[in-house]
Write a protein that holds these residues in place. Structure first.
Motif, short mmCIF file in Angstrom:
data_model
loop_
_atom_site.label_atom_id
_atom_site.label_comp_id
_atom_site.label_asym_id
_atom_site.label_seq_id
_atom_site.Cartn_x
_atom_site.Cartn_y
_atom_site.Cartn_z
N GLU A 70 21.06 93.92 125.38
CA GLU A 70 20.07 94.89 125.85
C GLU A 70 20.71 96.21 126.24
O GLU A 70 20.08 97.26 126.15
N SER A 71 21.97 96.19 126.64
CA SER A 71 22.63 97.43 127.04
C SER A 71 23.32 98.13 125.87
O SER A 71 23.90 99.18 126.04
N GLY A 72 23.28 97.51 124.69
CA GLY A 72 23.90 98.13 123.53
C GLY A 72 25.37 97.84 123.41
O GLY A 72 26.05 98.40 122.55
N MET A 73 25.91 96.95 124.23
CA MET A 73 27.33 96.63 124.19
C MET A 73 27.57 95.31 123.47
O MET A 73 28.61 94.70 123.61
N ARG A 117 22.58 84.56 129.94
CA ARG A 117 22.06 85.75 130.62
C ARG A 117 23.00 86.93 130.40
O ARG A 117 22.56 88.06 130.19
N ASN A 118 24.31 86.69 130.43
CA ASN A 118 25.28 87.75 130.16
C ASN A 118 25.19 88.25 128.72
O ASN A 118 25.28 89.45 128.47
N GLU A 119 25.01 87.33 127.78
CA GLU A 119 24.87 87.72 126.38
C GLU A 119 23.63 88.59 126.18
O GLU A 119 23.66 89.59 125.47
N ILE A 120 22.53 88.21 126.80
CA ILE A 120 21.30 89.00 126.71
C ILE A 120 21.51 90.38 127.31
O ILE A 120 21.10 91.39 126.74
N ALA A 121 22.17 90.44 128.46
CA ALA A 121 22.43 91.73 129.11
C ALA A 121 23.28 92.63 128.23
O ALA A 121 23.02 93.83 128.12
#
Length: 62
Positions: free
Chosen positions: A45-48, A38-42
């Motif tokens: 998705e945030s461009g980081m 979930r952290n990797e996806i976030a």
């Protein structure tokens, strides 16, 4: 797949049928992997997410 594993463990950690037995991964290990992904996806998705960038190109005929 980790969410499916979590669901499977919630119905029973292990079971035996005749001489065959199955013991699933621990729920805490599965929860850690779910949180990791979930952290990797976030991040993505945030461009980081690192060096991955996307660009829009419009071809022009001169």
């Amino acid at each position: 797949m980790w969410l499916e594993a979590e669901r499977a463990v919630s119905t029973g950690q292990s079971y035996r049928i005749g001489t065959h037995s199955l013991t699933r991964a621990s729920l805490s290990d599965i929860a850690k992997r779910i949180e990791y992904w979930r952290n990797e996806i976030a991040k993505l998705e945030s461009g980081m997410g690192g060096r991955m960038r996307s660009f829009r190109v419009t071809p022009v005929d001169f």
